[in-house]
Scaffold this active site. Structure first.
Site: not given
Ligand SMILES: Cc1cc2nc3c(=O)[nH]c(=O)nc-3n(C[C@H](O)[C@H](O)[C@H](O)COP(=O)(O)OP(=O)(O)OC[C@H]3O[C@@H](n4cnc5c(N)ncnc54)[C@H](O)[C@@H]3O)c2cc1C
Length: 520
Positions: A125, A129-130, A195, A260-261, A383, A441
């Site tokens: 999923p 992509g963060t 993010s 994963a679930f 970065r 952090y």
């Molecule tokens: C520059 C930067 C700053 C960040 N700052 C923070 C912060 O302040 N706080 C914080 O908590 N995190 C932070 N993060 C981490 C990241 O942003 C989080 O983990 C975010 O919650 C992931 O969301 P996403 O939509 O990008 O998920 P993705 O990166 O697309 O996916 C993350 C995981 O969740 C799964 N997934 C995604 N969508 C679903 C769905 N609909 N159903 C089931 N599984 C799914 C994916 O398969 C993957 O395993 C940061 C990352 C970066 C790069």
């Protein structure tokens, strides 16, 4: 802002900029500058999925929503950790999915899972992509191929309930899109991780995200009232009441399940009224200890601002020197950001200020607080600019109880400097505060070695050993992914691992969902 991030950098491709001159001078002085060679276009591994599977997916979703071109696959390869960026910069895109599929409804997601199970295809999923923990890197061995299940077409809002103050959000909504839709109803979610600009609603739920305003609005898991999840075993509808005694809370099993679930296809969230006022103040404390004590006092007296964070001495000095955060001349000590949002913030702001003053704090005023708020999403761009000049930069985080903070802080710092050498800069801030403890952090900068990837992986392993060895969690909000799995096993023990495996076996018996992620 572009809806797609730069493939080898953070964020909006149009916002790519070289290191600002002031920072470049500091970097040159501390580490020396080694410009990285430009990255050449790389070819992706060929599409390995059988044509019959692709045909089935096309007849299900339409030709326009099944992509096998290199450009789309490249944008869905891995996440945005520094190791992810280093691999992409080195031209290594070996983890590219074979195809990117874009379902538009819960039923289409369920149908894609059905195809994946029948043909034994791994499904990843993809929200924003963060991920910074390898959450988008599925194991491919033993599978017919890897599908990126991109939720980008699921961006709706429904069932807005202004009486209960809840709304149902679809998983593909990015942070700003969700806030814009809620603002149309006079509501806010108040979830602002760094993010925010790219991360999605589904991703926040799947990783138990925590944001910069979580002191006031709550972590994302505490904002979730209900979930709809598609799994190979069927659909889960969870959360029919504000609270229940109907057995263990299954929502908590799906929150943080990292794909994963099951695939989260809708999230019912608790919302608040849009705040009429937002004020961010900066405060100064003589030491990290003194500032931390002030934070603990606020948390334990129930006087929580909306934003509360404290930089240690090194982070404060660096932010002041680079003008990127609170701005101004460094006089030593530590900077704290204290933000208040709400209908009317004056009473609470004055009460918090009284406590902080009593505990040795000096009010630096709103200007520096506003500077922090204006630059709050900027650091990830920095970065990239640092990587461009041969400086390794990465972050990691943990949480522990108040009585254990000093031990964890010292252990992680020592581990990082031990692994990266005395030239390494280790900065820290307390990013989230609870009655019983807080999260730490860390940001690390060090001159790159010949093999920066191996250099960072060794440092990260040392820091992870140090944090778990000192009794802290392996992650407060970045989640487990593939990178933290070995430490998760230590943290939850054999019985805990057994529970995760049993849930996985029940919901995903053939193991197609994000293999290798989360479950040890
Ligand atoms: C520059 C930067 C700053 C960040 N700052 C923070 C912060 O302040 N706080 C914080 O908590 N995190 C932070 N993060 C981490 C990241 O942003 C989080 O983990 C975010 O919650 C992931 O969301 P996403 O939509 O990008 O998920 P993705 O990166 O697309 O996916 C993350 C995981 O969740 C799964 N997934 C995604 N969508 C679903 C769905 N609909 N159903 C089931 N599984 C799914 C994916 O398969 C993957 O395993 C940061 C990352 C970066 C790069």
């Amino acid at each position: 802002m572009s809806t797609e991030m730069h493939p080898t950098r953070w964020g909006d491709p149009a916002a790519v900029a070289p290191l600002p001159e002031t920072t470049r001078g500091l970097v040159e002085l501390a580490f020396g500058i080694h410009e990285s060679p430009a990255v050449e276009e790389v070819t992706l591994p060929p599409v390995g999925l059988p044509g019959a599977v692709l045909d089935e997916l096309r007849s299900l979703l339409g030709d326009d929503h099944v992509h096998t071109d290199d450009a789309t696959r490249r944008l869905r390869t891995r996440g945005k950790s520094t190791p992810d960026l280093l691999r992409a910069r080195a031209g290594d895109l070996a983890d590219a999915p074979d195809a990117v599929v874009r379902p538009a409804t819960h039923d289409e997601v369920a149908a894609v899972l059905d195809v994946a199970v029948r043909h034994h295809v791994a499904v990843v999923p993809f929200g924003g992509g963060t991920s910074v923990t390898g959450g988008l890197v599925a194991r491919r061995e033993g599978y017919a191929g890897v599908l990126s299940l991109d939720l980008v077409r699921m961006k709706g809002i429904r069932d807005v309930d202004p009486v209960s103050m809840t709304a149902v959000l679809e998983p593909g909504l990015r942070g700003p899109e969700a806030e814009a839709l809620l603002a149309g109803h006079g509501m806010t979610l108040g979830h602002y991780p760094q993010s925010f600009e790219y991360a999605s609603i589904g991703g926040f739920a799947a990783t138990r995200s925590s944001g910069q305003s979580s002191a006031g609005y709550g972590r994302f898991d505490s904002l979730v009232v209900g979930l709809t999840v598609a799994t190979p075993a069927g659909t889960l509808e969870l959360g029919s009441a504000p609270a229940t005694a109907a057995g263990p809370d299954l929502r908590q099993l799906l929150l943080g399940s990292e794909g994963a679930f099951g695939v989260i296809t809708a999230v019912r969230v608790r919302v608040r009224a849009l705040p009429a006022e937002k004020v961010y103040d900066a405060w100064h404390f003589a030491s990290f200890d003194q500032g931390a004590t002030a934070m603990r006092t606020l948390a334990q007296s129930g006087l929580m601002p909306t934003v509360l964070r404290l930089s240690d001495e090194t982070e404060t000095a660096l932010n002041l020197a680079s003008h990127s955060d609170v701005g101004g001349e460094s006089t030593g000590g530590c900077a704290m950001i204290v933000g208040h949002e709400g209908a009317s913030v004056a009473v609470k702001r004055a009460a918090v200020a009284a406590v902080l003053t009593e505990l040795g704090g000096t009010d630096l005023g709103e200007e520096r607080g506003r500077a922090w708020a204006a630059g709050r999403f900027h650091a990830p761009y920095l970065r990239d600019a640092m990587l461009d000049v041969g400086v390794l930069v990465e972050t990691l985080e943990t949480a522990t109880f108040w009585s254990n903070v000093d031990r964890v802080y010292a252990a992680v710092r020592d581990a990082l400097t031990g692994a990266l050498g005395e030239k390494a800069l280790v900065l820290c801030h307390i990013s989230h505060v609870y009655e019983t403890g807080c999260s730490l952090y860390f940001t690390v900068a060090a001159p790159e070695a010949d093999d920066p990837l191996a250099q960072w992986l060794a440092a990260k392993a040392a820091a992870s050993d140090a944090m778990t060895g000192a009794g802290a969690t392996i992650t407060h909000h970045h989640a487990v992914g593939t990178d933290h799995r070995p430490w998760l096993s230590r943290e939850i023990g054999e019985v805990g691992v057994g529970i995760l495996r049993a849930v996985k076996a029940e919901l995903d018996p053939t193991g197609v969902l994000n293999p290798g992620v989360l479950v040890p």
